[in-house]
Structure formats: C-alpha cells, structure tokens
Write an enzyme that holds these catalytic residues in place. Structure first.
Site, mmCIF file in Angstrom:
data_model
loop_
_atom_site.group_PDB
_atom_site.id
_atom_site.type_symbol
_atom_site.label_atom_id
_atom_site.label_comp_id
_atom_site.label_asym_id
_atom_site.label_seq_id
_atom_site.Cartn_x
_atom_site.Cartn_y
_atom_site.Cartn_z
ATOM 1 N N HIS A 1 5.526 6.375 -1.672
ATOM 2 C CA HIS A 1 6.229 5.122 -1.961
ATOM 3 C C HIS A 1 5.386 3.941 -1.496
ATOM 4 C CE1 HIS A 1 7.064 5.565 2.316
ATOM 5 N NE2 HIS A 1 7.312 4.251 2.328
ATOM 6 N N HIS B 1 0.849 -1.192 0.000
ATOM 7 C CA HIS B 1 0.000 0.000 0.000
ATOM 8 C C HIS B 1 0.888 1.247 0.000
ATOM 9 C CE1 HIS B 1 1.125 -0.423 4.210
ATOM 10 N NE2 HIS B 1 0.978 0.891 4.273
#
Length: 181
Positions: free
Chosen positions: A118, A34
């Site tokens: 990220h 995620h």
C-alpha cells in the site's frame, strides 16, 4: 531506515488528487508517498552499510505495479490511516523476499508483520471526520507504473512530520540473480 519503492510523478499526482474532503486528515505530501517493503528501524552506521551492501546484490528485472482502490488501517475500531491499495504481484513479492534476506544478512531481525502492499495517503486521529464517503468516492482509484528500482530511505522525524531521504537507490535491471534468490 526503511526499504521502499517511490512511485513516479503520474502515480503520485493521482494520489494527491484524492487528498480533499476529509476534515482533520493529515495528508502525506508528495515527498512522503512511497510503498514500504521493509522497515529496518534505527540502525547503527555499520549495520546500515551492511544493509546497503546486501541490497546492492539484488538482481531482478523491472516489473509492473497497479494501484486499485483505497482502504483504511484501524486500531481498536478507530481508523488510523487511509491508503491506496497496491495490487499484489509475484514480482513485488520476490523483491520483498529478497529485501528480507538482505536484512537478515545485515543482522536485522525478521519482519513479524504481514506485508500489505500500500501507499499511505493520510494519517487520521479522533478529530478526523467520517471516512466512509471519502473511501466510496475514491474506490475507483487506478494507476499503473513500471517499477525500475527501489531505495533504502532514511527517515528524519521533524516537528512538521517525517521527512524521507533516499540514502541509496538500486535500479532493477537484467535477470534474477541465482546467488540471492
């Protein structure tokens, strides 16, 4: 708890395809992949409910995100994690700012860390082998996807590692709200 975006299957598959040839890396599993927009930490049930309600007022249209390469986080000169870079996008920053305001409305303190979009691929320790070759080999990682929602996640720490559960999913639709912009 944290607020994040779960990439679709084809993006997760591209990330999973990088998970090899690095001795000692603790690879994330599919369920852990995620993009975290905001960490909320341990919160009382009432605060969690206030946060869930504040997040529900966010209105933004869906938008595109792109993975572009890999990088690392370090602490005291030692790599601690490797991750896929998410190309910065104005729409992502708008969503992140709105989630930050929702956190403030719920009584959570402001985020002090700089936002680096990220997706963590692996956690590293001092037993992990050299990562330069892995970073070079995976530098061409690319994948695009349409973000059509975000979620409030609960994190459960188990002996086997963190397990994430979607508490509430918020679809993106329509146009930006003027009341929460």
């Amino acid at each position: 708890m944290f607020i994040g975006i779960r990439p679709p299957a084809h993006v997760r598959e591209a990330l999973i395809d990088t998970m090899e040839a690095l001795e000692g890396a603790r690879w994330q599993d599919d369920e852990q992949l995620h993009l975290t927009m905001r960490f909320a930490g341990e919160v009382e049930r009432e605060t969690a409910n206030d946060l869930a309600a504040a997040l529900a007022s966010i209105a933004l249209p869906p938008f595109e995100l792109e993975l572009e390469g890999v990088s690392q986080f370090e602490r005291k000169g030692m790599p601690t994690a490797i991750w896929a870079r998410v190309r910065p996008a104005p729409e992502l920053e708008r969503l992140r700012a709105k989630t930050e305001r929702a956190c403030a409305l719920a009584g959570l303190g402001g985020e002090t860390r700089r936002f680096t979009p990220h997706i963590t691929i692996a956690r590293l320790n001092n037993h992990t082998g050299p990562i330069v070759d892995w970073l070079t080999h995976n530098s061409g990682l690319r994948a695009n996807w349409q973000v059509d929602g975000f979620s409030l996640f609960e994190s459960h720490l188990l002996a086997s590692g963190a397990q994430y559960e979607v508490a509430v999913h918020y679809p993106l639709q329509g146009t930006e709200s003027r009341t929460n912009s």
